[in-house]
Design a protein around this motif. Structure first.
Motif, PDB file in Angstrom:
ATOM      1  N   PRO A  76       0.899  -1.005   0.433  1.00  0.00           N
ATOM      2  CA  PRO A  76      -0.395  -0.305   0.133  1.00  0.00           C
ATOM      3  C   PRO A  76       0.767   1.392   0.193  1.00  0.00           C
ATOM      4  O   PRO A  76       0.797   2.370  -0.398  1.00  0.00           O
ATOM      5  N   ARG A  79       1.926   1.939  -3.743  1.00  0.00           N
ATOM      6  CA  ARG A  79       0.445   2.464  -3.976  1.00  0.00           C
ATOM      7  C   ARG A  79       0.159   3.913  -4.411  1.00  0.00           C
ATOM      8  O   ARG A  79      -0.524   4.853  -4.713  1.00  0.00           O
ATOM      9  N   ALA A  80       0.495   4.381  -3.065  1.00  0.00           N
ATOM     10  CA  ALA A  80      -0.342   5.815  -2.330  1.00  0.00           C
ATOM     11  C   ALA A  80       1.722   6.592  -2.576  1.00  0.00           C
ATOM     12  O   ALA A  80       1.242   7.683  -2.333  1.00  0.00           O
ATOM     13  N   ALA A 111      -0.426   5.261   4.322  1.00  0.00           N
ATOM     14  CA  ALA A 111      -0.548   4.150   4.190  1.00  0.00           C
ATOM     15  C   ALA A 111       0.047   2.947   4.724  1.00  0.00           C
ATOM     16  O   ALA A 111      -0.751   2.189   4.269  1.00  0.00           O
ATOM     17  N   CYS A 112       0.859   3.482   5.429  1.00  0.00           N
ATOM     18  CA  CYS A 112       1.346   1.544   5.991  1.00  0.00           C
ATOM     19  C   CYS A 112       0.675   1.477   6.946  1.00  0.00           C
ATOM     20  O   CYS A 112       0.416   1.270   8.056  1.00  0.00           O
ATOM     21  N   PRO A 113       0.005   0.236   7.126  1.00  0.00           N
ATOM     22  CA  PRO A 113      -0.459  -0.682   8.243  1.00  0.00           C
ATOM     23  C   PRO A 113      -0.310  -1.073   9.606  1.00  0.00           C
ATOM     24  O   PRO A 113      -0.666  -1.818  10.306  1.00  0.00           O
TER      25      PRO A 113
END
Ligand SMILES: Cc1cc2nc3c(=O)[nH]c(=O)nc-3n(C[C@H](O)[C@H](O)[C@H](O)COP(=O)(O)OP(=O)(O)OC[C@H]3O[C@@H](n4cnc5c(N)ncnc54)[C@H](O)[C@@H]3O)c2cc1C
Ligand code: SF4
Ligand code: SF4
Lengths: 163, 430
Positions: A76, A79-80, A111-113
């Protein structure tokens, strides 16, 4: 032309932490800094080079563990990323950031979970994250943990979700 | 397969990469009205301020088109899409046909009707060319030894990014905004007030609750008339009151709602073989439960990536749309996502919302989380952005937070805050 591949099929080795072995000694952080230094020398790296560790050590009470980028299949962060600095290598699966192109907008942090991306500690507008010590074969945090609390392997299907 | 993509930006490039995940041989044509190799639109303010040089605006390497087998028709405009013939008509006169078409034409600046706005020194700020024009004007002022003054209409993301860049380029800047607070779509009142005073400390003047009615004067010396009756003198003005979907001229009717092209979770429009993604499209917002334009870079890229895979026969969907933003002004970072200010009527109706906040004025920090039925639906992290993505992840996860709720605002909130089993599930995934 880039290899054709389906999403979510890339298998790769990742770092896993064994909480019950971790003493929270932070040596992984120390070796992470050395591994990403120019001198590759523990003392010089810490005293003369301004390097932000790429591992995050969480501890509370008597539990602790080290957390590094998971090199997610769907990355993610990449992609962000608004500049294209963050990329997932389609062949190795390694997610890494080109600090020449990073502008420190922190969109990847949003974005990084896993909360695995750090801002540069020394005020530069760039991020710092685990690259699995791409040049070294085995991540330095894993090879230097005195308690074997970090392992580097490709999980078998039956190991997922369990320790 | 013959793929055509209109738009050479986040959504268009996402689609190229999505197609190539599944189909390495199909023909891909990318058409863009802009001349440039794909660049990062958000970086135009960094370019204007001199922080990032032109060569580093590129979003993908020089050989991107070659590497991905893309024919790029740059500097040409699509005048008409004719679904019946599966064809496009370009400004150059060229005709292009497609098997699968993606409309990724983004947004265009909304320009309110203002009197006397013909002057050459009134700018928009959405394209690299806009930044180039502004730089030329600033250079001209410097050569004439005029101390530059700028007026910006709009205190949204784009207006404030322009303000910061112009201050860094040594101009005096006044921002005029109709609303009573800045960044009203992504910040609540407290966060907006904090950020406003930070911007003021760095030299940005604000006139809130007011707007511009007319431009007078001559091109080098504009007189800006305000609704309140005031007049501002300046050398250049930037209009940044918003962007609207840039829908190309289509002969048969694609369903256009009040804003953009309506798409489903597979990025399909109502027209067979036509997909849409990015700022031109109204995709699903999982938090608001409706379709709307979410005009942000990550959203555009992700929608494009999904559209591309589906154009190539895949079965991808994107149902994780919601607003999310990371921005910094003069070194003060803020990350916000989701519903950050539940409407008063929802709060009054006890629609299950719970709002938690903490912060420190002196340190200029402010944190807020918004829960709905014990699930994460939004947050603001002002000047406390580290590990904020864990919160974004919780929004996507839609899981009941149970006792975790009490730790969300804590400084050392992290994976140890999760129950052991939950943590293992996340960390030992694969
Ligand atoms: C100054 C600024 C700062 C921003 N900062 C951020 C930020 O920090 N974070 C964030 O998430 N978002 C930010 N955004 C928003 C972000 O840039 C957009 O959401 C994103 O660019 C949308 O991508 P897109 O591919 O949908 O369309 P766009 O980027 O708008 O691109 C549209 C493309 O279509 C082409 N095109 C349009 N019409 C035609 C036609 N008829 N024929 C041929 N080609 C056509 C254009 O040339 C262009 O290549 C910012 C925007 C601006 C302007
Ligand atoms: S930085 Fe975060 S989002 Fe990106 S690959 Fe690593 S863990 Fe995943
Ligand atoms: S901080 Fe750097 S790597 Fe992260 S999104 Fe911004 S430019 Fe990309």
């Amino acid at each position: 032309m880039q290899e054709s591949r389906r999403e979510e099929t890339l298998r790769m080795k990742r770092i896993y932490a064994l909480e019950e072995h971790c003493l929270g000694c932070k040596l992984c952080e120390v070796y992470c800094v050395a591994s990403h230094s120019v001198s590759k020398d523990l003392v010089k790296a810490h005293k003369t080079e301004e390097i932000t560790p790429r591992v995050i050590i969480e501890s509370s009470g008597d539990t602790s563990f080290a957390l590094q980028c998971r090199h997610c299949d769907d990355a993610p962060c990449a992609r962000a990323c608004i500049t294209g600095a963050m990329q997932k290598d389609p062949v190795t699966g390694i997610v890494s950031c080109d600090s020449e192109r990073c502008v420190g907008c922190w969109t990847c942090i949003m974005a990084c979970p896993y909360g695995a991306i750090r801002r540069d500690k020394y005020g530069r507008s760039i991020i710092s994250k685990c690259d699995l010590c791409a040049e070294e074969g085995e991540p330095s945090c894993v090879s230097h943990c005195p308690n074997n609390a970090l392992i580097y392997k490709e999980l078998e299907a039956n190991e997922r979700g369990v320790e | 397969m013959n793929y055509v993509i209109i738009g050479n930006s986040a959504a268009g490039i996402g689609a190229v990469e999505g197609i190539r995940l599944l189909d390495r041989d199909g023909k891909i044509t990318v058409i863009s009205s802009e001349q440039e190799h794909v660049y990062s639109r958000p970086l135009i303010s960094y370019y204007l301020s001199g922080q990032v040089e032109l060569a580093k605006l590129k979003y993908r390497p020089d050989n991107f088109y070659e590497q991905n087998g893309v024919e790029a028709l740059l500097g040409d405009r699509v005048l008409r899409v004719a679904p019946a013939e599966k064809g496009l008509e370009l400004q150059s006169g060229q005709r292009v046909t497609y098997d699968k078409l993606l409309i990724a034409t983004g947004g265009q600046p909304f320009i309110p009707p203002l009197k006397g706005q013909s002057g050459e020194n009134v700018f928009s700020f959405t394209k690299l060319d806009d930044a180039r024009s502004l730089l030329a004007q600033i250079k001209d002022l410097k050569e004439k030894k005029i101390e530059g003054q700028a007026v910006i209409l709009g205190a949204g993301l784009i207006g404030l990014k322009a303000a910061e860049a112009l201050i860094k380029a040594k101009l005096k800047v006044t921002v005029v905004e109709l609303s009573e607070r800045i960044l009203s779509t992504i910040l609540d009142e407290q966060a907006a007030a904090l950020l406003q005073s930070h911007l003021e400390e760095h030299g940005v003047d604000f006139i809130l609750g007011d707007t511009i009615t007319e431009f007078g004067g001559n091109s080098n010396h504009l007189k800006v008339n305000l609704k309140s009756g005031g007049i501002l003198d300046c050398n250049l003005a930037v209009i940044a009151v918003g962007v609207k979907p840039n829908i190309p001229n289509i002969t048969d009717n694609l369903i256009v709602s009040k804003q953009g092209l309506l798409i489903n979770q597979q990025m399909e429009t109502s027209q067979a073989d036509i997909y849409a993604a990015g700022d031109v499209a109204e995709g699903y917002d999982m938090l608001k439960g409706l379709r709307r334009v979410i005009p942000l870079w990550p959203n555009a890229y992700n929608q494009g990536l999904v559209a591309g895979q589906n154009m190539a026969g895949g079965n991808a969907s994107y149902d994780e749309g919601f607003a999310r933003n990371a921005i910094s002004f003069f070194g003060l970072p803020v990350i916000t996502a989701g519903i950050i200010d539940p409407p008063a009527e929802d709060l009054a109706a006890k629609a299950g919302y719970e709002v938690l906040t903490t912060g420190c004025l002196e340190k200029k920090t402010y944190k807020k989380v918004v829960l709905r039925e014990n699930r994460m639906v939004g947050f603001i992290n002002l000047n406390a952005v580290d590990r904020a993505g864990i919160l974004t992840g919780l929004i996507k996860e839609k899981r009941d937070l149970g006792g975790l709720k009490d730790q969300l605002l804590s400084n050392d909130f992290g994976y140890l805050s999760f129950a052991e089993e939950w943590r293992r599930e996340k960390l030992w995934k694969g």
